[in-house]
Design a protein around this motif. Structure first.
Motif, PDB file in Angstrom:
ATOM      1  N   VAL A   1      41.730  59.721  54.671  1.00  0.00           N
ATOM      2  CA  VAL A   1      41.525  58.322  54.901  1.00  0.00           C
ATOM      3  C   VAL A   1      41.200  57.981  56.360  1.00  0.00           C
ATOM      4  O   VAL A   1      40.434  57.205  56.441  1.00  0.00           O
ATOM      5  CB  VAL A   1      42.949  57.679  54.859  1.00  0.00           C
ATOM      6  N   GLU A   2      41.740  58.590  57.207  1.00  0.00           N
ATOM      7  CA  GLU A   2      41.274  58.495  58.766  1.00  0.00           C
ATOM      8  C   GLU A   2      39.861  58.595  58.799  1.00  0.00           C
ATOM      9  O   GLU A   2      39.241  58.110  59.668  1.00  0.00           O
ATOM     10  CB  GLU A   2      42.152  59.229  59.701  1.00  0.00           C
ATOM     11  N   GLU A   3      39.271  59.801  58.368  1.00  0.00           N
ATOM     12  CA  GLU A   3      37.697  60.088  58.518  1.00  0.00           C
ATOM     13  C   GLU A   3      36.954  59.267  57.847  1.00  0.00           C
ATOM     14  O   GLU A   3      36.129  58.912  58.544  1.00  0.00           O
ATOM     15  CB  GLU A   3      37.945  61.529  57.904  1.00  0.00           C
ATOM     16  N   VAL A   4      37.436  58.587  56.826  1.00  0.00           N
ATOM     17  CA  VAL A   4      36.595  57.368  56.196  1.00  0.00           C
ATOM     18  C   VAL A   4      36.448  56.240  56.914  1.00  0.00           C
ATOM     19  O   VAL A   4      35.470  55.686  57.017  1.00  0.00           O
ATOM     20  CB  VAL A   4      36.994  57.415  54.761  1.00  0.00           C
ATOM     21  N   ALA A   5      37.625  56.098  57.592  1.00  0.00           N
ATOM     22  CA  ALA A   5      37.539  54.723  58.436  1.00  0.00           C
ATOM     23  C   ALA A   5      36.772  55.121  59.515  1.00  0.00           C
ATOM     24  O   ALA A   5      36.236  54.129  60.091  1.00  0.00           O
ATOM     25  CB  ALA A   5      39.018  54.673  58.719  1.00  0.00           C
ATOM     26  N   ARG A   6      36.841  56.348  60.264  1.00  0.00           N
ATOM     27  CA  ARG A   6      36.242  56.542  61.488  1.00  0.00           C
ATOM     28  C   ARG A   6      34.753  56.835  61.463  1.00  0.00           C
ATOM     29  O   ARG A   6      34.028  56.453  62.257  1.00  0.00           O
ATOM     30  CB  ARG A   6      37.078  57.804  62.270  1.00  0.00           C
ATOM     31  N   GLU A   7      34.325  57.561  60.324  1.00  0.00           N
ATOM     32  CA  GLU A   7      32.978  58.010  60.396  1.00  0.00           C
ATOM     33  C   GLU A   7      32.133  57.742  59.135  1.00  0.00           C
ATOM     34  O   GLU A   7      30.830  57.743  59.426  1.00  0.00           O
ATOM     35  CB  GLU A   7      32.968  59.798  60.219  1.00  0.00           C
TER      36      GLU A   7
ATOM     37  N   VAL B   1      44.517  58.291  47.360  1.00  0.00           N
ATOM     38  CA  VAL B   1      43.520  58.535  48.271  1.00  0.00           C
ATOM     39  C   VAL B   1      42.138  57.755  48.031  1.00  0.00           C
ATOM     40  O   VAL B   1      41.570  57.001  48.754  1.00  0.00           O
ATOM     41  CB  VAL B   1      43.231  59.746  48.766  1.00  0.00           C
ATOM     42  N   LEU B   2      41.977  57.831  46.653  1.00  0.00           N
ATOM     43  CA  LEU B   2      40.648  57.083  46.201  1.00  0.00           C
ATOM     44  C   LEU B   2      40.817  55.678  46.363  1.00  0.00           C
ATOM     45  O   LEU B   2      39.964  54.962  47.123  1.00  0.00           O
ATOM     46  CB  LEU B   2      40.389  57.505  44.695  1.00  0.00           C
ATOM     47  N   ALA B   3      42.032  55.114  45.963  1.00  0.00           N
ATOM     48  CA  ALA B   3      42.373  53.767  46.212  1.00  0.00           C
ATOM     49  C   ALA B   3      42.468  53.133  47.658  1.00  0.00           C
ATOM     50  O   ALA B   3      41.553  52.309  47.959  1.00  0.00           O
ATOM     51  CB  ALA B   3      43.747  53.202  45.643  1.00  0.00           C
ATOM     52  N   GLN B   4      42.921  54.063  48.689  1.00  0.00           N
ATOM     53  CA  GLN B   4      42.797  53.696  50.022  1.00  0.00           C
ATOM     54  C   GLN B   4      41.648  53.610  50.572  1.00  0.00           C
ATOM     55  O   GLN B   4      40.925  52.758  51.445  1.00  0.00           O
ATOM     56  CB  GLN B   4      43.725  54.530  50.805  1.00  0.00           C
ATOM     57  N   VAL B   5      40.468  54.700  50.271  1.00  0.00           N
ATOM     58  CA  VAL B   5      39.331  54.872  50.842  1.00  0.00           C
ATOM     59  C   VAL B   5      38.449  53.699  50.326  1.00  0.00           C
ATOM     60  O   VAL B   5      37.411  53.187  50.986  1.00  0.00           O
ATOM     61  CB  VAL B   5      38.764  56.179  50.745  1.00  0.00           C
TER      62      VAL B   5
END
Length: 471
Positions: free
Chosen positions: A49-55, A74-78
């Motif tokens: 989730v952090e990686e998706v938000a950052r990169e 995780v799917l819902a969060q990303v």
């Protein structure tokens, strides 16, 4: 861990793999890197989730079961962070319920482990990237379309156009039907699109229809749809433009050409907000805004009995009367400069227009209105060789209409010699003493014009000094 892509290829996409099976993740990573993708692998859902938000990766390969986390969570969060992210779910415990849950949550696809064919995984990633690229392009085109039809792109400095601007700004924030009246080429569809793309319906369909372009027997089906068997050749169900445009805007151009029997059905759409497909007894509710346009006098059509009065008043909740360009000549110059900017490119060096050519354009009546101005400038830009458009770049058809004409009797009387001198002086005045352009305007050769100027004792320098010769 990040795997470098093949050094001989460009990055096709940024792929994030989240799986706690290290061997599988590494195998996928190497295969994707060889295909030219930039790949990152993780084992932890929170880190993903952090990686998706950052990169902002393009594609996420996500195991449905992770240590201490659910892949569906995780799917819902990303998806909440980046709705445009394409997610491919992976699982060794495939069930119909889990597949349905993943697809409902926004997954692009669902793959079962162990993979029988690695090429199928690579193909699925490629398809996900293609879909993302297509959606990005669609979004870009929608943004460009909305930018194009911003009110700031409606060109006009005349008082008449300023009044139009005030009206369309107000119209963007209500749902009233609009009737736009004006000659051909005055920009009726552009104004209709500007109203739509600045309204709350901007993200829905704008469906234009030229009511005069379709045969009488086809237009009802085109607007309202039809069911199988409703007429010869009707083998399938067709929704019709009103249903396709649901929650959007329908633009009915040349509304005066609509047959009377279709006018009755259109009136029902306006009154009941529902359509009845041809051959069906069941009405279907629709949520649409209608903007109509015409270049004829609809009020006169009502008096002649060829247009329904009740429909006329339903359409004319708000009326916009677009004036022809000959009645707002002060708008010609900004329109010319607007179209020069529009068509300026590497293919045309021209970036401006000289005063003589602009004066000629300002004198012309423009029977084709704004559309004719655009066509004229596009043509001139295509033929221009220098950085400034001149008289010589203007279309010959236009030049035929703006060559000097005698509006008053010259001081030399009615003799041909006096009229000839008068025409030469008028041409050179318009062209600031440029003999080549003056000759082009008069339709004669440069040497011929010099000879006639000598005969009439006309000096080019007099025009450069703004000293008009006596005529």
């Amino acid at each position: 861990m990040t795997s470098p892509p093949n050094s001989l290829t460009l990055h096709k996409g940024r792929v994030l793999i989240v799986d706690d099976e290290a061997d599988l993740a590494n195998t996928l990573s190497r295969a994707l890197a060889l295909e030219g993708h930039a790949v990152t692998t993780l084992v932890d859902g929170a880190a993903a989730v952090e990686e998706v938000a950052r990169e902002a990766p393009d594609v996420l390969l996500l195991d449905i079961r992770l240590q201490g986390a659910s892949g569906l969570d995780v799917l819902a969060q990303v998806k909440a962070i980046r709705p445009e992210l394409e997610v491919i779910m992976m699982t060794g415990y495939a069930t119909v319920d889990s597949a349905v849950a993943a697809m409902k949550a926004g997954a692009f696809n669902y793959l079962k482990k162990p993979f029988e064919n690695l090429q199928h995984v690579l193909f699925t990633v490629t398809k996900a990237l293609e879909r993302k690229s297509l959606l990005n392009r669609t979004r870009q085109l929608e943004e460009e379309l909305q930018d194009r039809f911003q009110f700031s792109n409606v060109i006009g400095v005349s008082l008449k156009m300023k009044e139009i601007f005030k009206k369309i700004r107000r119209l963007a924030y209500n749902e009233s039907n609009v009737l736009i009246q004006g000659e051909s080429g005055t920009g009726k569809e552009f104004i209709a699109r500007a109203i739509h793309y600045n309204s709350p319906r901007r993200n829905q369909n704008f469906i234009p229809l030229d009511c005069g372009a379709l045969p009488e027997g086809v237009i009802a089906s085109e607007l309202f749809g039809h069911v199988p068997g409703s007429f010869t050749g009707a083998k399938t169900t067709t929704q019709g433009l009103f249903r396709v445009a649901d929650r959007g805007t329908v633009f009915l151009d040349e509304i005066g050409e609509l047959p009377l029997e279709v006018q009755v059905k259109l009136l029902r759409v306006l009154q009941e907000r529902e359509v009845r497909p041809v051959g069906s007894a069941t009405p279907v509710k629709v949520d649409i805004r209608i903007i109509a346009a015409t270049n004829c006098n609809l009020e006169d059509a009502v008096h002649r009995g060829v247009f329904r009065q009740d429909l006329y008043y339903r359409l004319k909740v708000v009326s916009l009367d677009l004036p022809p360009l000959r009645e707002r000549r002060e708008d010609i110059t900004p329109l010319v400069h607007h179209f020069i900017r529009k068509y300026a490119s590497e293919a045309s060096r021209a970036k401006d227009i000289d005063a003589a050519a602009l004066r000629l354009l300002s004198r012309y009546d423009w029977p084709g209105n704004v559309r004719e101005v655009e066509n004229c400038i596009e043509s001139a830009m295509a033929m221009a060789r220098g950085e400034t458009l001149g008289v010589e770049n203007l279309p010959d058809a236009l030049m035929e209409h703006v060559r000097p004409t005698v509006s008053a009797t010259p001081s030399g009387g009615l003799s041909l010699k006096a009229y000839e001198k008068y025409a030469i002086v008028q041409a050179l005045t318009l062209c600031d003493g440029d003999v080549l352009r003056g000759a082009h305007m008069l339709g004669i050769g440069k040497s011929t014009l010099y000879r006639k100027m000598k005969t009439h004792q006309i000096a080019p320098r007099a025009f450069l000094e703004s000293e008009k010769p006596r005529i």
